[in-house]
Design an enzyme around this catalytic site. Structure first.
Site, PDB file in Angstrom:
ATOM      1  N   GLY A  39      -1.505 -10.461   7.319  1.00  0.00           N
ATOM      2  CA  GLY A  39      -1.648  -9.005   7.280  1.00  0.00           C
ATOM      3  C   GLY A  39      -0.332  -8.285   7.498  1.00  0.00           C
ATOM      4  CB  ALA A  40       1.650  -6.485   9.140  1.00  0.00           C
ATOM      5  CG  HIS A  45       2.519  -9.879   2.491  1.00  0.00           C
ATOM      6  ND1 HIS A  45       2.967  -9.019   3.466  1.00  0.00           N
ATOM      7  CD2 HIS A  45       2.422 -11.080   3.086  1.00  0.00           C
ATOM      8  CE1 HIS A  45       3.126  -9.676   4.603  1.00  0.00           C
ATOM      9  NE2 HIS A  45       2.804 -10.927   4.396  1.00  0.00           N
ATOM     10  NE  ARG A 195       7.418 -12.497  14.325  1.00  0.00           N
ATOM     11  CZ  ARG A 195       6.842 -13.612  13.867  1.00  0.00           C
ATOM     12  NH1 ARG A 195       7.325 -14.211  12.800  1.00  0.00           N
ATOM     13  NH2 ARG A 195       5.782 -14.112  14.471  1.00  0.00           N
TER      14      ARG A 195
END
Ligand code: PAF
Length: 289
Positions: A39-40, A45, A195
């Site tokens: 996720g995030a 992605h 991150r």
């Protein structure tokens, strides 16, 4: 290729529902691509989703923040969770199904099996994050067996993870094509990562230097410099750029991740690094060739 959104994105939380949907697609003769994530979601992605779409009729994304791949001092509890926003992103990118199980669905009471590829998991991130790759290998094996896709797409940014996954699918005869996608980068070279959101302005400004330094090391090795010499210069450059501590900067064989001094003649090589800026651990890697 234009991306068409999918207002019918299905969100399922159980293995049973996932398998029922997949069985329907299989019955209709359709192929399936899997994009496992925590996720995030960000543009890297979505590049994995676009790649899966090139290879398969249906694309499944998964979101599961996998507790077994986080160490006791790592960011499992603070790892960003933004499911509502992620669902909109997946919808906008035409994903067919999101599998977003809860912890009990993936690790029910009594769960005790671990998948481990100890050789390829050794060194690099494996040494710094004990148990991490066993956690990754276990959850990815489960996801592959639950969805039984034709292909699954992973980013090369987590290069050791990608090689662990290639190894386990070979060793366990899991009938899936593992596709590695080159790292998606910001305009200044920084590898896109969830991150990166942790970086303050000064650290964000320094962060792209890791990629530049990896390029310098690769260039020197390509030009015939000994890997150890190029790596020593790279270490100094990382330290001068403010990276501290430097977990590793190494040249390894691209497939089996052997240290460069054990590389068979002509084996393709890769430069890999992990180092900290403040509280944020950054990883990156590039091919030498
Ligand atoms: O790369 C990730 O996001 C995770 O390690 C993965 C492959 C989804 C397994 O939890």
């Amino acid at each position: 290729m234009a991306v068409s959104s999918n207002p019918d994105l299905a969100v399922v939380r159980t293995v049973r529902e996932l398998r029922e949907t997949v069985a329907g697609w299989r019955h209709a003769g359709e192929t399936i691509g899997l994009v496992p994530t925590m996720g995030a979601l960000h543009m890297a992605h979505m590049a994995l989703v676009a790649e899966a779409r090139k290879h398969a009729d249906r694309v499944i994304a998964t979101i599961f923040v996998n507790p077994t791949q986080f160490g006791p001092d790592e960011d499992f509890s603070s790892y960003p969770r933004r499911e509502a926003r992620d669902i909109e992103t997946l919808r906008a990118h035409g994903v067919d199904l999101l599998f977003a199980p809860g912890g009990d669905e993936m690790y029910p009471a009594g769960f005790e099996t671990t998948v481990n590829a100890p050789g390829i998991s050794q060194g690099l991130c494996g040494d710094r994050r004990p148990g991490h790759f066993a956690g990754v290998a276990t959850i990815v094996t489960k996801l592959l067996l639950q969805a039984l896709p034709d292909c699954a797409v992973f980013g090369e940014k987590d290069y050791q993870q990608l090689q662990v996954i290639r190894r386990l699918t070979l060793d366990l005869d899991i009938p899936v094509q593992i596709i590695g996608l080159p790292t998606v980068r910001e305009a200044d070279g920084l590898a896109v990562s969830s991150r990166n959101a942790y970086l303050g302005p000064a650290d964000r400004a320094a962060a792209p230097k890791m990629h530049a330094i990896l390029n310098d090391v690769a260039k020197q090795v390509r030009a015939g410099e000994a890997a150890a010499t190029a790596v020593a210069a790279g270490h100094e450059a990382l330290a001068a750029a403010g990276f501290s501590p430097i977990d590793y900067l190494e040249v390894r064989t691209a497939e089996t991740l052997l240290p460069a001094d054990q590389a068979p003649a002509g084996a393709p090589l890769r430069v890999l690094a992990a180092a900290w800026l403040g509280e944020t651990r950054l990883i990156d890697n590039i091919p030498v060739a």
